[in-house]
Design an enzyme around this catalytic site. Structure first.
Site, PDB file in Angstrom:
ATOM      1  N   TYR A 151       0.834  -1.200   0.000  1.00 33.83           N
ATOM      2  CA  TYR A 151       0.000   0.000   0.000  1.00 33.83           C
ATOM      3  C   TYR A 151       0.874   1.258   0.000  1.00 33.83           C
ATOM      4  O   TYR A 151       0.670   2.173  -0.804  1.00 33.83           O
ATOM      5  CB  TYR A 151      -0.908  -0.044   1.229  1.00 33.83           C
ATOM      6  CG  TYR A 151      -1.937   1.060   1.268  1.00 33.83           C
ATOM      7  CD1 TYR A 151      -3.072   1.005   0.467  1.00 33.83           C
ATOM      8  CD2 TYR A 151      -1.773   2.159   2.105  1.00 33.83           C
ATOM      9  CE1 TYR A 151      -4.019   2.016   0.495  1.00 33.83           C
ATOM     10  CE2 TYR A 151      -2.719   3.170   2.144  1.00 33.83           C
ATOM     11  CZ  TYR A 151      -3.839   3.100   1.344  1.00 33.83           C
ATOM     12  OH  TYR A 151      -4.772   4.098   1.371  1.00 33.83           O
TER      13      TYR A 151
HETATM   14  N1  LIG Z   1     -10.140   5.662   4.152  1.00 33.87           N
HETATM   15  C1  LIG Z   1      -8.952   6.136   4.463  1.00 33.87           C
HETATM   16  O1  LIG Z   1      -8.596   6.332   5.627  1.00 33.87           O
HETATM   17  C2  LIG Z   1      -7.969   6.470   3.371  1.00 33.87           C
HETATM   18  C3  LIG Z   1      -6.800   7.143   3.732  1.00 33.87           C
HETATM   19  C4  LIG Z   1      -5.881   7.460   2.756  1.00 33.87           C
HETATM   20  C5  LIG Z   1      -6.136   7.134   1.443  1.00 33.87           C
HETATM   21  N2  LIG Z   1      -7.269   6.471   1.115  1.00 33.87           N
HETATM   22  C6  LIG Z   1      -7.474   6.119  -0.288  1.00 33.87           C
HETATM   23  O2  LIG Z   1      -8.726   6.601  -0.729  1.00 33.87           O
HETATM   24  C7  LIG Z   1      -9.231   5.747  -1.740  1.00 33.87           C
HETATM   25  C8  LIG Z   1     -10.638   5.303  -1.347  1.00 33.87           C
HETATM   26  O3  LIG Z   1     -10.557   4.568  -0.134  1.00 33.87           O
HETATM   27  P1  LIG Z   1     -11.841   4.166   0.707  1.00 33.87           P
HETATM   28  O4  LIG Z   1     -11.445   4.230   2.115  1.00 33.87           O
HETATM   29  O5  LIG Z   1     -13.002   4.923   0.212  1.00 33.87           O
HETATM   30  O6  LIG Z   1     -11.952   2.606   0.308  1.00 33.87           O
HETATM   31  P2  LIG Z   1     -13.230   1.699   0.013  1.00 33.87           P
HETATM   32  O7  LIG Z   1     -12.742   0.292   0.100  1.00 33.87           O
HETATM   33  O8  LIG Z   1     -14.361   2.100   0.882  1.00 33.87           O
HETATM   34  O9  LIG Z   1     -13.583   2.044  -1.505  1.00 33.87           O
HETATM   35  C9  LIG Z   1     -12.704   1.713  -2.554  1.00 33.87           C
HETATM   36  C10 LIG Z   1     -13.526   1.408  -3.796  1.00 33.87           C
HETATM   37  O10 LIG Z   1     -12.599   1.093  -4.867  1.00 33.87           O
HETATM   38  C11 LIG Z   1     -13.185   0.043  -5.628  1.00 33.87           C
HETATM   39  N3  LIG Z   1     -12.159  -0.686  -6.373  1.00 33.87           N
HETATM   40  C12 LIG Z   1     -11.211  -1.508  -5.864  1.00 33.87           C
HETATM   41  N4  LIG Z   1     -10.483  -2.028  -6.863  1.00 33.87           N
HETATM   42  C13 LIG Z   1     -10.985  -1.515  -8.020  1.00 33.87           C
HETATM   43  C14 LIG Z   1     -10.650  -1.704  -9.392  1.00 33.87           C
HETATM   44  N5  LIG Z   1      -9.656  -2.513  -9.762  1.00 33.87           N
HETATM   45  N6  LIG Z   1     -11.361  -1.020 -10.321  1.00 33.87           N
HETATM   46  C15 LIG Z   1     -12.390  -0.215  -9.966  1.00 33.87           C
HETATM   47  N7  LIG Z   1     -12.749  -0.012  -8.664  1.00 33.87           N
HETATM   48  C16 LIG Z   1     -12.049  -0.670  -7.729  1.00 33.87           C
HETATM   49  C17 LIG Z   1     -13.850  -0.840  -4.584  1.00 33.87           C
HETATM   50  O11 LIG Z   1     -14.819  -1.706  -5.178  1.00 33.87           O
HETATM   51  C18 LIG Z   1     -14.448   0.181  -3.638  1.00 33.87           C
HETATM   52  O12 LIG Z   1     -15.770   0.516  -4.020  1.00 33.87           O
HETATM   53  C19 LIG Z   1      -8.255   4.578  -1.870  1.00 33.87           C
HETATM   54  O13 LIG Z   1      -7.354   4.823  -2.926  1.00 33.87           O
HETATM   55  C20 LIG Z   1      -7.505   4.620  -0.545  1.00 33.87           C
HETATM   56  O14 LIG Z   1      -6.245   4.068  -0.652  1.00 33.87           O
HETATM   57  C21 LIG Z   1      -8.204   6.121   2.052  1.00 33.87           C
END
Ligand SMILES: NC(=O)c1ccc[n+]([C@@H]2O[C@H](COP(=O)([O-])OP(=O)(O)OC[C@H]3O[C@@H](n4cnc5c(N)ncnc54)[C@H](O)[C@@H]3O)[C@@H](O)[C@H]2O)c1
Length: 244
Positions: A151
Site C-alpha cells: 500500500y
Molecule cells: N479511508 C482512508 O482512511 C484512506 C486514507 C488514505 C487514502 N485512502 C485512499 O482513498 C481511496 C478510497 O478509499 P476508501 O477508504 O473509500 O476505500 P473503500 O474500500 O471504501 O472504496 C474503494 C472502492 O474502490 C473500488 N475498487 C477496488 N479495486 C478496483 C478496481 N480494480 N477497479 C475499480 N474499482 C475498484 C472498490 O470496489 C471500492 O468501491 C483509496 O485509494 C484509498 O487508498 C483512504
C-alpha cells in the site's frame, strides 16, 4: 467563489464506497454530470437510485488498461477525473512476509489504476485547454506505514506520478494533483486489522480521524477552476501528521 458545475463531466473511480461515494454524492448535489466507476455493479445501481439522473454508473476494473481504454473511447469530454479506486492488500505484516502476487495486485489497482485512467483522459484535457486530475494517494505514501509495504509503495508511486504529470501539463490549463489523507472511517479502514488502525490513528496529532465532509470540501476546491496555480502537488489531510 461560486462555481457552476452543471456543465462539468466528473469521473470518479472507486465510486461504490467510502471516499469515492461521498465525492459522487457531493458533485451530484452540485449538479455536475457524475460518472461513477467501480468493480461492483450492485452498489453503483443503489447509488444511481438515490442520485438519479446526474449519476451514471460504469463497471470497470481500472487496474487493466484494455477495459479502461475501451471505457474512455466511448466518452465525451472529461473535465474532472478523481481516482479513488484502491485496495490495501494484506497488512499488519513485515515486508519480508508479503507475497509477491499480493504486492503486485495492490500496485495494479492503486498505481496502475490511476495511471491508466489519467493516461486516457489527459490528451483530451490538454487539447481542450482545461482539466483537473486528482489522484487520492495516502499519508502512507509519504511516510511509509510499517506493516503496509504494498500500500505504502503504491501510494508513493502515485505521488511520484503526480509530480511528473503535474509538471508535464503545466501551462496547458490542466492540473494534476494528489491528496494524501490519514485515516477516514470507510469500509476499507473497517476491514483492516485493529492493530494496524491503532498504529495509523495514534500518529495523528489532532487525535482523531478525518471526516468525509473534510475530505469532500478539499476535493471540491482542488478540482475547481479556482485551484489554478497548483499542479504536481500532494495536498495534506492528516490532522497534522505531515507538515510538508
Ligand atoms: N479511508 C482512508 O482512511 C484512506 C486514507 C488514505 C487514502 N485512502 C485512499 O482513498 C481511496 C478510497 O478509499 P476508501 O477508504 O473509500 O476505500 P473503500 O474500500 O471504501 O472504496 C474503494 C472502492 O474502490 C473500488 N475498487 C477496488 N479495486 C478496483 C478496481 N480494480 N477497479 C475499480 N474499482 C475498484 C472498490 O470496489 C471500492 O468501491 C483509496 O485509494 C484509498 O487508498 C483512504
Amino acid at each position: 467563489m461560486h462555481q457552476d458545475w452543471t456543465t462539468q463531466n466528473v469521473v470518479v473511480t472507486g465510486a461504490a464506497s467510502g471516499l469515492g461515494r461521498a465525492i459522487c454524492d457531493r458533485f451530484a448535489l452540485l449538479k455536475a454530470r457524475v460518472y461513477g466507476v467501480d468493480l461492483h455493479e450492485h452498489p453503483l445501481a443503489d447509488i444511481q437510485r438515490t442520485l438519479a439522473r446526474n449519476f451514471l454508473p460504469i463497471v470497470c476494473d481500472v487496474g487493466l488498461w484494455a477495459p479502461v481504454r475501451q471505457m474512455f473511447s466511448g466518452f465525451g469530454p472529461v473535465d474532472v477525473l478523481i481516482n479513488c479506486a484502491g485496495v490495501t492488500g494484506h497488512t499488519n505484516m513485515k515486508s519480508h512476509e508479503t507475497e509477491p502476487a499480493d504486492v503486485e495486485q495492490v500496485l495494479r489497482v492503486n498505481f496502475f489504476g490511476s495511471y491508466h485512467t489519467s493516461k486516457a483522459v489527459l490528451p483530451g484535457m490538454i487539447e481542450r485547454g482545461y482539466g483537473r486530475v486528482l489522484h487520492i494517494a495516502s499519508i502512507a505514501g509519504k511516510e511509509g506505514n510499517a506493516g503496509m509495504l504494498a500500500y505504502s509503495a503504491s501510494k508513493a508511486a502515485v505521488i511520484g506520478m503526480t509530480k511528473v504529470q503535474g509538471k508535464e501539463v503545466a501551462g496547458t490549463g490542466v492540473t494534476v494533483n494528489a491528496l494524501a489523507p490519514a485515516v477516514i472511517q470507510t469500509p476499507m479502514v473497517e476491514a483492516l486489522p485493529a492493530e494496524q488502525v491503532t498504529y495509523m490513528t495514534s500518529k495523528i496529532p489532532m487525535g482523531r480521524c478525518g471526516t468525509l465532509e473534510e475530505l469532500v470540501a478539499m476535493v471540491e476546491f482542488i478540482v475547481s477552476p479556482a485551484c489554478s496555480f497548483t499542479t504536481g502537488f500532494t495536498f495534506d489531510l492528516t490532522g497534522g501528521r505531515a507538515t510538508y
